[in-house]
Design a protein around this motif. Structure first.
Motif, PDB file in Angstrom:
ATOM      1  N   ASP B  45       0.833  -1.208   0.000  1.00 38.27           N
ATOM      2  CA  ASP B  45       0.000   0.000   0.000  1.00 38.27           C
ATOM      3  C   ASP B  45       0.872   1.264   0.000  1.00 38.27           C
ATOM      4  O   ASP B  45       0.609   2.212  -0.741  1.00 38.27           O
ATOM      5  N   PHE B  48       2.472   1.607  -3.324  1.00 37.29           N
ATOM      6  CA  PHE B  48       1.471   1.991  -4.314  1.00 37.29           C
ATOM      7  C   PHE B  48       1.278   3.518  -4.296  1.00 37.29           C
ATOM      8  O   PHE B  48       1.267   4.174  -5.337  1.00 37.29           O
ATOM      9  N   GLN B  49       1.164   4.043  -3.079  1.00 39.27           N
ATOM     10  CA  GLN B  49       1.001   5.502  -2.963  1.00 39.27           C
ATOM     11  C   GLN B  49       2.228   6.227  -3.511  1.00 39.27           C
ATOM     12  O   GLN B  49       2.104   7.184  -4.278  1.00 39.27           O
ATOM     13  N   TRP B  52       2.378   6.334  -7.352  1.00 36.33           N
ATOM     14  CA  TRP B  52       1.519   7.330  -8.014  1.00 36.33           C
ATOM     15  C   TRP B  52       2.012   8.755  -7.779  1.00 36.33           C
ATOM     16  O   TRP B  52       1.908   9.608  -8.668  1.00 36.33           O
ATOM     17  N   LEU B  53       2.568   8.991  -6.594  1.00 42.41           N
ATOM     18  CA  LEU B  53       3.117  10.339  -6.356  1.00 42.41           C
ATOM     19  C   LEU B  53       4.296  10.589  -7.294  1.00 42.41           C
ATOM     20  O   LEU B  53       4.440  11.681  -7.845  1.00 42.41           O
TER      21      LEU B  53
END
Lengths: 182, 174
Positions: B45, B48-49, B52-53
């Motif tokens: 998780d 994943f964040q 995308w950042l």
């Protein structure tokens, strides 16, 4: 061309049919396809390759037995909010830069002609007052000094535009709420 | 609805809608890859964040002639690799990170657990292309772009990875 490639294929097949078939079996596994139809005849004849196909089929079943990891919609929403926050900052920075450029351009369009006209009027007055009392060289030096200092003042004024805009803060855009604990 | 590369150009201009579409298209597969690379959900998780950042931050520099998918998977793979390296340093060389030794989830089929363990036991240079191909659905060309290696190397690593898994499978079957 077609005949040549068929011939090549036959030559390959004659050299190492089992190797080629096993490679095709692995390719099919990796692509999640059914076994290679082109090799059906060889598989029917060759027990070793058939066994290889069976093992790879079992391996594929085992790979697919694990459920795919679940993407929590709440995580997706949180990440989207954080990423949107980054985009907002970029837009705000770009908006600020555009506003600064616009303000500087407007100031330039107004300030430079006004300064030059003002300087011309002052020079005309100086010439009327001092011509004949001061040497011509000194008079021209005074004119140049006055014009230079006026333009410097305009330049400083333009340079302060970004600072003035920064104090106004981000072009009036509202930052989106990020929320969540991410 | 444009191509991924058009959407990235829109993201570079600050378009949140384009970002949402990209996340809808590739969110699940990126998360799936990260979960398998990281081995545990919480790390996946976080990665994943971060992926995308990084995608958003790098959008202005994204070359639209490149393909989005391998580029994004490259970011994710590199982040997972860095995280793996950090954990190894924290735990000390020679020890496997704790998430690789995790207990199976309730209801996990035993076979799936065994395959997962075998996948985790593969060396990174074999595991990454296999996960990208089988679970990420990238073709060999995309994997080559994502990992920055020649296409022929991708093919040979994929075949090696399957051979290793298959050998372990045969041993278990005996």
């Amino acid at each position: 061309m077609r005949r040549e490639s068929d011939a090549e294929r036959r030559a390959d097949g004659a050299a190492a049919p089992c190797e080629r078939v096993r490679e095709a079996l692995v390719d099919a596994l990796l692509a999640r396809r059914e076994g290679p139809e082109r090799e059906a005849a060889h598989l029917a004849d060759c027990a070793a390759c058939r066994e290889e196909g069976r093992v790879l089929g079992a391996l594929r079943s085992a790979l697919d037995a694990e459920p795919p990891p679940r993407l929590d919609p709440a995580l997706l929403a949180r990440v989207r909010r954080r990423a949107a926050g980054e985009l907002w900052e970029r837009r705000a920075a770009r908006g600020f830069a555009l506003e600064a450029v616009r303000a500087a351009a407007a100031a330039l369009v107004v300030a430079v002609p006004v300064t030059v006209i003002h300087a011309e009027l002052v020079f005309a007055g100086l010439r009327w007052l001092l011509e004949g009392r001061l040497p011509g060289v000194l008079l021209r030096a005074l004119e140049a000094l006055y014009l230079g200092s006026s333009l410097l003042a305009v330049g400083l004024l333009l340079a302060s535009v970004p600072l003035l805009l920064a104090f106004r803060g981000g072009g009036g855009m509202a930052r989106p709420a990020e929320g969540g604990a991410g | 609805m444009g191509s991924d590369e058009e959407l990235m150009a829109a993201v570079a201009r600050g378009d949140e809608g384009a970002l949402g579409l990209l996340m809808e298209r590739h969110g699940a597969s990126l998360h799936g890859l990260l979960a398998r690379l990281a081995g545990d959900g919480a790390t996946a998780d976080d990665l994943f964040q971060e992926t995308w950042l990084r995608i958003v931050r790098s959008a202005p520099r994204f070359d639209p002639r490149r393909r989005f998918r391998p580029w994004a998977f490259r970011i994710a793979t590199n982040l997972a690799r860095d995280e793996h390296r950090r954990r190894r340093v924290r735990l000390g060389e020679g020890q496997r990170p704790a998430e690789e030794e995790r207990a199976p989830e309730a209801g996990d089929p035993a076979e799936a657990r065994e395959v997962r363990e075998r996948l985790q036991a593969l060396p990174g240079h074999l595991r990454e292309p296999l996960l990208l191909r089988y679970f990420g659905g990238l073709d060999e060309g995309e994997i080559a772009e994502a990992l920055g290696i020649p296409r022929g190397t991708v093919k040979s690593r994929l075949h090696h990875a399957v051979a290793r898994l298959r050998a372990a499978y045969r041993e278990d079957a005996r």
